[in-house]
Design an enzyme around this catalytic site. Structure first.
Site, PDB file in Angstrom:
ATOM      1  N   ARG A 176     -93.602  63.763  67.251  1.00  0.00           N
ATOM      2  CA  ARG A 176     -94.709  63.071  67.491  1.00  0.00           C
ATOM      3  C   ARG A 176     -94.760  61.509  67.616  1.00  0.00           C
ATOM      4  O   ARG A 176     -95.604  61.022  67.403  1.00  0.00           O
ATOM      5  CB  ARG A 176     -96.031  63.592  66.518  1.00  0.00           C
ATOM      6  CG  ARG A 176     -96.144  65.061  66.363  1.00  0.00           C
ATOM      7  CD  ARG A 176     -96.492  65.860  67.775  1.00  0.00           C
ATOM      8  NE  ARG A 176     -96.187  67.192  67.412  1.00  0.00           N
ATOM      9  CZ  ARG A 176     -95.242  67.888  67.829  1.00  0.00           C
ATOM     10  NH1 ARG A 176     -94.248  67.313  68.319  1.00  0.00           N
ATOM     11  NH2 ARG A 176     -95.394  69.227  67.577  1.00  0.00           N
ATOM     12  N   SER A 224    -104.421  69.708  65.389  1.00  0.00           N
ATOM     13  CA  SER A 224    -103.945  69.479  64.075  1.00  0.00           C
ATOM     14  C   SER A 224    -104.478  67.724  63.615  1.00  0.00           C
ATOM     15  O   SER A 224    -104.159  66.967  64.439  1.00  0.00           O
ATOM     16  CB  SER A 224    -102.517  69.491  63.784  1.00  0.00           C
ATOM     17  OG  SER A 224    -102.205  70.746  64.187  1.00  0.00           O
ATOM     18  N   GLU A 294    -102.589  62.615  62.588  1.00  0.00           N
ATOM     19  CA  GLU A 294    -102.213  62.726  63.975  1.00  0.00           C
ATOM     20  C   GLU A 294    -103.450  62.460  64.653  1.00  0.00           C
ATOM     21  O   GLU A 294    -103.234  61.742  65.786  1.00  0.00           O
ATOM     22  CB  GLU A 294    -101.583  64.069  64.424  1.00  0.00           C
ATOM     23  CG  GLU A 294    -101.115  64.553  65.492  1.00  0.00           C
ATOM     24  CD  GLU A 294    -100.561  65.879  65.720  1.00  0.00           C
ATOM     25  OE1 GLU A 294    -100.631  66.452  66.825  1.00  0.00           O
ATOM     26  OE2 GLU A 294     -99.846  66.324  64.729  1.00  0.00           O
TER      27      GLU A 294
END
Length: 315
Positions: A176, A224, A294
């Site tokens: 990520r 998420s 995130e």
């Protein structure tokens, strides 16, 4: 640098694709967000370059917004300029399983119209992920099966120093995250190289779509909220803190998957932010683990929860 308020307002409003007092909520998956002072919404490469250049000339905070999938924006809006890139869509086959795709093209469209039609690898990694190519590259979107940068050959950027072309290598990206585009740069597009699969990718697609429908909640959310810490699943940690179903105003920590916060009933920015901070606090108290968001949280003054800069990019 244009300093005077009257000058930069005049410059911005000279563009036909500039809007003032522009409501941001419809451009986010949370459906939360007040008005930006100005929004630039380019529809082609020329307008995109003009937008980025003017951002370098004015003394205002700016934020680059893609598909709005992983951002939570203040109800008070944003005191600056938002560059919305999702209307710039260009797709060009280059031959030999290579394609140029601009930053505003939706990732889901690529899965359905390119990967599935050609039975390419990558369906398991990219299925069900919302947002645009630009945002996906900036966050290195993916799943346990892989990430978008694995199929990326070259990325085209606009930077304060001019145009850049970056050859993508494995050392330039991680979980990520990536190291080829800074907060001050803009992903215009990329060249991808895909590979044929010896498995039926339509079956893979249906499998992962069914899994997402079964295991992930539906509704207005960013997916998420937290990254998975090394060796752990954020959702499991949150669940073990007994936080599933916890509510604040119109927002709720999903009873289905604890790493999802849903705007269930006209939730406010403060409702969702309260639950994010509650999760962080409780997980740290119980496990001594600091969860990292995130989702990117944009305050009225341009500050982001996850960084110190006021010039930022989102997918």
């Amino acid at each position: 640098m244009i300093q005077k308020e009257s000058d930069y307002k005049s410059k911005l409003l000279s563009f036909s694709f500039c809007h003032s007092e522009y409501i941001l909520a419809p451009h986010t998956y949370y459906k939360i967000g007040g008005p930006a002072d100005f929004a630039l919404i380019p529809k082609n490469e020329v307008e995109l370059e003009q937008s980025y250049q003017v951002l370098q000339q004015i003394s205002l905070p700016y934020f680059i917004l893609g598909g709005g999938t992983n951002v939570l924006i203040s109800d008070k809006g944003f005191r600056g300029v938002v560059l919305i890139t999702s209307h710039h869509k260009e797709f060009k086959p280059l031959g030999n399983d290579r394609y140029f795709i601009s930053g505003g093209v939706e990732l889901d469209w690529i899965v359905r119209e390119v990967l599935l039609r050609n039975n390419y690898e990558g369906v398991g990694a990219l299925t069900g992920i919302p947002g645009t190519i630009g945002g996906a590259l900036f966050m290195n979107a993916g799943t346990i099966n892989g990430c978008i940068c694995e199929w990326t050959e070259k990325v085209f950027l606009l930077s304060p120093d001019g145009k850049k072309e970056i050859d993508i290598k494995s050392e330039l990206y991680g979980y990520r995250s990536q190291r080829f585009c800074s907060m001050y740069e803009l992903i215009c597009g990329a060249i991808f190289r895909f590979q044929k699969s010896d498995k039926n990718q339509q079956l893979v697609y249906e499998h992962y779509m069914n899994r997402r429908r079964e295991k992930q909640p539906q509704g207005y959310c960013c997916g998420s909220v937290f990254k998975n810490p090394a060796g752990y699943h954020a959702g499991k940690l949150i669940e073990e803190c007994g936080l599933k179903g916890t509510r604040k105003g119109g927002a709720v920590i999903s009873p289905i998957h604890a790493n999802f916060i849903i705007n269930e009933n006209n939730a406010t920015f403060d409702d969702v932010l309260f639950l994010i901070r509650l999760i962080r606090e409780k997980v740290y108290e119980k496990f001594n683990i600091k969860l990292e968001e995130e989702v990117r949280i944009l305050f009225e003054d341009g500050c982001l929860q996850t960084c110190k800069h006021s010039k930022n990019q989102e997918g």
